[in-house]
Write an enzyme that holds these catalytic residues in place. Structure first.
Site: not given
Length: 391
Positions: A68, A198, A289, A293, A384
């Site tokens: 991704h 998200y 979550p 991480k 990220y």
């Protein structure tokens, strides 16, 4: 090396040491089937993927993992894509922690070192000397004693290792419990999105993720007091449609094969060492979550620790082991902050829990800033996808 706990941290540490010629024994109190079935994280940072490749356990990841290059952020009626590759030159992979553990266990059992399941009464001793040992009862009920140069606790939050370090050092613990949980499902349904979504929504956060081209992993924010039996499959899908839906787009439904409720908290324990007992992974820290991480922090811990232990045992130099705790904690706190930031930006708090519309307007303002600002997007992307490991 005695390693307590056969999660990804302990198994990967054993592998990292093995390729450097250092022997270890991994002790696990559960059976193999249980360890391989635990559903956990699914996003791998760039450094995690490269580390797995470097130690010879990346073949299946490269075949079956999903590469991704970004994520989507969403508020009602608007979805924005963040292109990580363009923003910071790094990407992530979707490959479940369960699969990582399976790969590590298969390699360990095929090539060594020893991995012992279903042990009990595990207890480290003499960790403030240069000759620590671990006593335990093996799967056949026989008492055993393992003599080591070093003991590493990768036995999670409830393990035996951290209390020894904390008691001996007078260490500190920081914790934040969030007033919401995630209800997560695995579903036999092809993902309806190219990258993860998200979503902020007045009813609560939602996440659209995936595990394969035919399996979706989805989450909705729920109150911590909710019971899983009160959430029928239809109710979950309806909530996902409401929170993730856009005009002309909806989630793909399918049979739900697993569902559970995950509490949300941040936890950091310091220091991560006492004498020749070291902590790594969930034994020392837990993050919510939202920032993806947890597994990646564990990999960073053991990557640092393996380098330090090789120098200690092969070169008799203590500089890296002496600095391990402070070095690891700098990254841990950075990732803890990023996870808190993502969590705080995307989850709503009900009026009964002290939230109000002022908080929601602040969240939306922050999200609009990310939507509009390349600098804000780059900061999110760099965190990220994983910051470089500082040795």
């Amino acid at each position: 090396m005695g390693i307590i706990g056969a999660g990804p941290a302990g198994l990967l540490l054993s592998r990292l040491l093995h390729v450097q010629g250092i022997d270890s024994v991994v002790l696990e109190n559960r059976d193999r089937a249980y360890v391989e079935a635990r559903i956990r994280a699914g996003i791998l940072e760039s450094h995690t993927v490269q580390t797995l490749r470097d130690v010879g356990v990346g073949d299946r990841l490269d075949r079956e993992g999903l590469h991704h290059t970004g994520i989507h952020l969403q508020v009602p009626g608007e979805r924005v894509h963040l292109d990580f590759e363009a923003l910071c030159g790094r990407t992530v992979w979707v490959y479940g922690q369960t699969e990582v553990v399976k790969d590590l266990i298969a390699t360990q059992l095929d090539e060594g070192p020893p991995l012992l399941f279903e042990v009990s009464d595990v207890q480290p001793h003499d960790v403030d000397t240069e000759s620590p040992r671990i006593t335990f009862t093996d799967a056949d009920g026989a008492a055993q004693e393992l003599h080591c140069d070093v003991v590493v606790g990768t036995d999670g939050f409830h393990g035996v290792s951290r209390p020894i370090v904390t008691a001996a050092t007078g260490g500190e613990v920081w914790e934040r419990v969030y007033p919401f949980s995630w209800l997560g499902i695995l579903a036999d349904a092809a993902p309806a999105t190219d990258d993860l979504v998200y979503a902020w929504h007045p009813d609560g956060f939602a996440l659209y993720s995936m595990r394969s081209p035919s399996v979706s992993r989805l989450y909705v924010q729920v109150d911590p007091t909710e019971k899983i039996e009160d959430w029928s499959d239809e109710r979950i899908w309806d909530a996902l449609d409401e929170r993730l839906g856009l005009p002309g787009w909806s989630v793909n439904r399918g049979p739900v094969t697993e569902k559970s409720i995950l509490p949300m908290r941040s936890f950091v324990s310091t220091p991560m060492r006492h004498g020749r007992l070291f902590l790594a992974g969930d034994a020392a820290h837990i993050v919510p979550p939202t920032g993806a991480k947890g597994l990646n922090l564990a990999v960073a811990d053991v990557t640092l620790l393996a380098t330090a232990l090789v120098r200690l045992l092969q070169e008799k130099r203590t500089d890296l082991v002496d600095g391990y705790s402070d070095t690891a904690l700098r990254r841990i706190w950075r990732c803890t902050h990023f996870s808190w930031w993502m969590t705080s930006m995307l989850h709503t708090i009900s009026p009964a829990q002290g939230g109000d519309d002022f908080d929601r307007q602040l969240q939306l303002s922050q999200l609009r800033r990310v939507f509009a600002s390349e600098a804000a997007q780059r900061e999110l992307a760099e965190n990220y996808t994983g910051l470089p490991i500082e040795h």
